[in-house]
Design a protein around this motif. Structure first.
Motif, PDB file in Angstrom:
ATOM      1  N   ASN A 187       1.013  -1.430   0.113  1.00 31.96           N
ATOM      2  CA  ASN A 187      -0.049   0.000   0.133  1.00 31.96           C
ATOM      3  C   ASN A 187       0.938   1.254  -0.034  1.00 31.96           C
ATOM      4  O   ASN A 187       1.895   1.270   0.053  1.00 31.96           O
ATOM      5  CB  ASN A 187      -1.008   0.030   1.264  1.00 31.96           C
ATOM      6  CG  ASN A 187      -0.144   0.375   2.585  1.00 31.96           C
ATOM      7  OD1 ASN A 187       0.556  -0.407   2.912  1.00 31.96           O
ATOM      8  ND2 ASN A 187      -0.497   1.450   3.061  1.00 31.96           N
ATOM      9  N   GLY A 188       0.147   2.426  -0.265  1.00 31.35           N
ATOM     10  CA  GLY A 188       1.019   3.715  -0.176  1.00 31.35           C
ATOM     11  C   GLY A 188       1.642   3.943  -1.537  1.00 31.35           C
ATOM     12  O   GLY A 188       1.620   3.192  -2.543  1.00 31.35           O
ATOM     13  N   THR A 189       1.769   5.448  -1.663  1.00 24.55           N
ATOM     14  CA  THR A 189       2.135   6.043  -2.895  1.00 24.55           C
ATOM     15  C   THR A 189       3.598   5.406  -3.186  1.00 24.55           C
ATOM     16  O   THR A 189       4.040   5.482  -4.451  1.00 24.55           O
ATOM     17  CB  THR A 189       2.082   7.488  -2.598  1.00 24.55           C
ATOM     18  OG1 THR A 189       2.870   7.942  -1.487  1.00 24.55           O
ATOM     19  CG2 THR A 189       0.611   8.019  -2.667  1.00 24.55           C
ATOM     20  N   TYR A 190       4.631   5.362  -2.290  1.00 30.09           N
ATOM     21  CA  TYR A 190       5.976   5.125  -2.591  1.00 30.09           C
ATOM     22  C   TYR A 190       6.135   3.864  -3.651  1.00 30.09           C
ATOM     23  O   TYR A 190       6.840   3.948  -4.295  1.00 30.09           O
ATOM     24  CB  TYR A 190       6.694   4.731  -1.424  1.00 30.09           C
ATOM     25  CG  TYR A 190       6.947   6.010  -0.585  1.00 30.09           C
ATOM     26  CD1 TYR A 190       7.544   7.217  -1.125  1.00 30.09           C
ATOM     27  CD2 TYR A 190       6.658   6.211   0.722  1.00 30.09           C
ATOM     28  CE1 TYR A 190       7.933   8.300  -0.453  1.00 30.09           C
ATOM     29  CE2 TYR A 190       6.951   7.273   1.468  1.00 30.09           C
ATOM     30  CZ  TYR A 190       7.792   8.232   1.012  1.00 30.09           C
ATOM     31  OH  TYR A 190       7.849   9.811   1.510  1.00 30.09           O
ATOM     32  N   SER A 192       3.495   2.365  -5.602  1.00 32.35           N
ATOM     33  CA  SER A 192       2.169   2.422  -6.248  1.00 32.35           C
ATOM     34  C   SER A 192       2.642   2.015  -7.741  1.00 32.35           C
ATOM     35  O   SER A 192       2.035   1.093  -8.372  1.00 32.35           O
ATOM     36  CB  SER A 192       1.311   3.735  -6.399  1.00 32.35           C
ATOM     37  OG  SER A 192       2.354   4.778  -6.465  1.00 32.35           O
ATOM     38  N   GLU A 193       3.715   2.404  -8.251  1.00 30.79           N
ATOM     39  CA  GLU A 193       4.057   2.243  -9.527  1.00 30.79           C
ATOM     40  C   GLU A 193       4.596   0.761  -9.500  1.00 30.79           C
ATOM     41  O   GLU A 193       4.274  -0.113 -10.509  1.00 30.79           O
ATOM     42  CB  GLU A 193       5.042   3.046 -10.060  1.00 30.79           C
ATOM     43  CG  GLU A 193       5.261   3.003 -11.441  1.00 30.79           C
ATOM     44  CD  GLU A 193       6.091   3.916 -12.113  1.00 30.79           C
ATOM     45  OE1 GLU A 193       6.562   3.786 -13.306  1.00 30.79           O
ATOM     46  OE2 GLU A 193       6.174   5.206 -11.471  1.00 30.79           O
ATOM     47  N   ASP A 266      -5.911  -0.059  -5.904  1.00 28.20           N
ATOM     48  CA  ASP A 266      -4.833   0.906  -5.047  1.00 28.20           C
ATOM     49  C   ASP A 266      -4.260   0.031  -3.816  1.00 28.20           C
ATOM     50  O   ASP A 266      -3.121   0.470  -3.732  1.00 28.20           O
ATOM     51  CB  ASP A 266      -5.753   1.794  -4.237  1.00 28.20           C
ATOM     52  CG  ASP A 266      -6.603   2.598  -5.141  1.00 28.20           C
ATOM     53  OD1 ASP A 266      -6.099   3.196  -6.217  1.00 28.20           O
ATOM     54  OD2 ASP A 266      -8.056   2.887  -5.130  1.00 28.20           O
ATOM     55  N   ASN A 436      -0.164   7.418   5.830  1.00 30.46           N
ATOM     56  CA  ASN A 436       0.051   8.202   4.781  1.00 30.46           C
ATOM     57  C   ASN A 436      -1.070   8.969   4.252  1.00 30.46           C
ATOM     58  O   ASN A 436      -1.825   8.412   4.248  1.00 30.46           O
ATOM     59  CB  ASN A 436       0.855   7.654   3.586  1.00 30.46           C
ATOM     60  CG  ASN A 436       2.160   6.787   3.863  1.00 30.46           C
ATOM     61  OD1 ASN A 436       3.182   7.346   4.741  1.00 30.46           O
ATOM     62  ND2 ASN A 436       2.186   5.498   3.631  1.00 30.46           N
ATOM     63  N   GLY A 438      -1.225   9.560   1.169  1.00 31.84           N
ATOM     64  CA  GLY A 438      -1.938   8.733  -0.014  1.00 31.84           C
ATOM     65  C   GLY A 438      -2.861   7.801   0.279  1.00 31.84           C
ATOM     66  O   GLY A 438      -3.824   7.393  -0.375  1.00 31.84           O
ATOM     67  N   ASP A 439      -2.532   7.188   1.749  1.00 35.45           N
ATOM     68  CA  ASP A 439      -3.706   6.225   2.247  1.00 35.45           C
ATOM     69  C   ASP A 439      -5.210   6.621   2.219  1.00 35.45           C
ATOM     70  O   ASP A 439      -5.806   6.173   1.963  1.00 35.45           O
ATOM     71  CB  ASP A 439      -3.267   5.583   3.352  1.00 35.45           C
ATOM     72  CG  ASP A 439      -1.877   4.619   3.281  1.00 35.45           C
ATOM     73  OD1 ASP A 439      -1.540   4.290   2.070  1.00 35.45           O
ATOM     74  OD2 ASP A 439      -1.162   4.452   4.134  1.00 35.45           O
ATOM     75  N   ARG A 441      -6.234   9.287   0.797  1.00 33.93           N
ATOM     76  CA  ARG A 441      -6.669   9.814  -0.267  1.00 33.93           C
ATOM     77  C   ARG A 441      -7.422   8.524  -0.987  1.00 33.93           C
ATOM     78  O   ARG A 441      -8.508   8.763  -1.815  1.00 33.93           O
ATOM     79  CB  ARG A 441      -5.653  10.138  -1.297  1.00 33.93           C
ATOM     80  CG  ARG A 441      -5.432  11.707  -0.868  1.00 33.93           C
ATOM     81  CD  ARG A 441      -4.193  12.377  -2.008  1.00 33.93           C
ATOM     82  NE  ARG A 441      -3.411  13.345  -1.627  1.00 33.93           N
ATOM     83  CZ  ARG A 441      -2.313  13.366  -1.228  1.00 33.93           C
ATOM     84  NH1 ARG A 441      -1.610  12.330  -1.312  1.00 33.93           N
ATOM     85  NH2 ARG A 441      -1.694  14.436  -0.692  1.00 33.93           N
ATOM     86  N   ARG A 442      -6.809   7.426  -0.733  1.00 30.21           N
ATOM     87  CA  ARG A 442      -7.506   6.130  -1.496  1.00 30.21           C
ATOM     88  C   ARG A 442      -8.551   5.396  -0.555  1.00 30.21           C
ATOM     89  O   ARG A 442      -9.445   4.675  -1.267  1.00 30.21           O
ATOM     90  CB  ARG A 442      -6.318   5.296  -1.759  1.00 30.21           C
ATOM     91  CG  ARG A 442      -5.553   5.925  -2.870  1.00 30.21           C
ATOM     92  CD  ARG A 442      -4.291   4.883  -3.097  1.00 30.21           C
ATOM     93  NE  ARG A 442      -3.508   5.095  -4.244  1.00 30.21           N
ATOM     94  CZ  ARG A 442      -2.754   6.098  -4.223  1.00 30.21           C
ATOM     95  NH1 ARG A 442      -2.359   6.868  -3.045  1.00 30.21           N
ATOM     96  NH2 ARG A 442      -1.959   6.532  -5.332  1.00 30.21           N
TER      97      ARG A 442
END
Length: 490
Positions: A187-190, A192-193, A266, A436, A438-439, A441-442
């Protein structure tokens, strides 16, 4: 002694040859024998033919020995070819001994004395099984390692994810990969890709979780939530097998759930128990993100060590409230608070200080790091004041286009985020105590009207959420109870 016991003894010998500093530089955490046995039990085994096995960052060869040990017991007609890659020359001796023992029982082995990333980017070999305990260390942006991985389309913040990505590229069609890693990539934005890229190649077959953070690599002093993930290249399973144990010595309990309950756009959810599955199912009734509601979340603007000259202990006409995580108490912000030892005011006279403030109004503050004393991972409080505040960098704040939000909506968000339903759901996809932006936001939230109803409720967060969100059985009990019989929300 059997192959695995011999390899385990060599692991101890290998550890004795490594000092803590050198091991930290390489991110080495050699695999305990019980973990190796558990990992080797996860992949599917053909009954005959050749199984080509890759062991990246092989250490003393415990994982290779565990695979061979299982094959000899369950598929004796299956021929094995093992390639072990290890860069640390101090481990080459014990690794060569382990591979020699495997050769003695008919396994064809190859020892690659090279850095795995360099070797993987240049090899044309493909494997039926990659089994790995990759190193753990951050990758510096712009470093040679970062550039090498990016040349293969691999963009990751930590070397363990790089090993997983490279392993997936080295698999033959329907090949399998088993990795033990931190849970943070799920999970998380770091990540994500990396997560999206990995799951275009691999499908998750099995996930094993450990309830204890401290025991799996306890002899190395590691306090990290680790997880074992078994995947297949190209196949799309209908279900994912989830297993869990207290630590690597405990007997696992397992269950199967639909693939869609684990892998989403996500997050990767890990509903290891029936209770976890119920938490995910309950949250399916909620469909809105903060963006859907016209809201967003940001991280506090004030970084303490960069703003020392602006911080003060004195209030005044030209000083703004400086809010820290320690100011959050029982869903409210207590400011100033006598137990907070840091300066709780920010000088606003310098022109550049105004950029650290947010406009006066109502905001929802969420701690980025929860402490072990707190029973919930998400800790949210309401700031509502006619003064423009400054928020510490260790806080996230929910706002509307940089301004405060409707006070009733803000109060409802605090109730929602502090409820057990949300906490249970968050724990299923987040394996760490950090929350985070980002968490958030999702995550999913109720409608604005439902949030306002939550904000106006006199019930506790748990009871209010169950009532407003339509838990009919629980609601019938609440509706028949006097309004003041439950504990207050704040």
């Amino acid at each position: 002694m059997d192959l695995l016991s011999l390899a385990a003894g060599r692991r101890d010998a290998g550890l004795a040859a490594l000092d803590d500093g050198a091991r930290a530089d390489l991110g080495q955490f050699l695999t305990p024998i019980e973990v190796a046995r558990l990992m080797a039990a996860l992949p599917r085994l053909p009954r005959q033919g050749v199984l080509r096995v890759l062991d990246p960052g092989a250490g003393s060869g415990v994982l290779s020995a565990a695979v061979v040990d299982r094959v000899r017991r369950e598929a004796p007609d299956l021929r094995l070819e093992v390639t072990a890659v290890e860069v640390d020359e101090r481990l080459h001796g014990v690794l060569a001994q382990t591979l020699g023992s495997l050769e003695d029982v008919g396994v064809r082995t190859t020892l690659v004395r090279d850095d795995f990333v360099n070797w993987a980017l240049g090899t044309d070999e493909r494997f039926d099984l990659v089994i790995q305990n990759p190193p753990y260390r951050k990758i510096r942006s712009g470093s040679t390692l970062d550039r090498d991985l990016r040349s293969a389309g691999i963009i990751v913040p930590n070397i363990y994810a790089g090993f997983m990505a490279l392993g997936s590229l080295l698999l033959a069609d329907l090949g399998q990969q088993v990795s033990i890693t931190p849970r943070s990539w799920m999970n998380g934005t770091y990540f994500s890709e990396f997560r999206r890229t990995l799951l275009t190649h691999l499908r998750i077959d099995c996930i094993h979780t450990f309830q204890s953070r401290s025991q799996v690599f306890g002899d190395l002093g590691v306090l990290q939530e680790t997880i074992i993930v078994a995947t297949t290249r190209g196949a799309i399973p209908q279900e994912v097998r989830l297993s869990s144990s207290l630590d690597h010595r405990d007997t696992p309990a397992s269950r199967s759930v639909p693939y869609s309950q684990v892998v989403t756009d996500d997050f990767i959810f890990v509903p290891a128990s029936d209770e976890d599955g119920a938490a995910v199912s309950w949250m399916e009734r909620v469909r809105h993100t903060l963006a859907d509601l016209g809201l967003t979340v940001s991280t506090g603007k004030v970084v303490g060590f960069r703003s020392r000259d602006l911080l003060t202990d004195r209030s005044g006409r030209h000083n703004a409230p400086m809010v820290y995580p320690a100011n959050l108490v029982n869903a409210q912000v207590v400011h100033p608070r006598s137990t907070v030892r840091k300066p709780q005011w920010l000088r606003t006279a310098p022109a550049h200080a105004s950029g650290l403030l947010v406009p006066a109004g109502s905001y929802v503050l969420v701690k980025r790091f929860s402490t072990k004393e707190e029973r919930r991972r998400i800790v949210a409080s309401l700031w509502s004041d006619d003064r423009a505040p400054a928020f510490d960098n260790k806080l996230n704040y929910i706002h509307q286009q940089g301004h405060g939000i409707d006070p009733r909506t803000a109060a409802g968000l605090v109730v929602w985020l502090n409820s057990k339903h949300v906490d249970d759901y968050f724990r299923v996809f987040s394996g760490h105590t950090q929350v985070n932006a980002g968490d958030l936001r999702r995550m999913k939230f109720p409608t604005l009207s439902q949030l306002r109803m939550l904000g106006e409720s006199a019930l506790s967060p748990d009871d209010a959420v169950e009532q407003i969100m339509g838990d009919s059985e629980r609601y019938s009990v609440l509706r028949s109870s006097p309004r003041g019989s439950s504990s207050p929300r704040r």
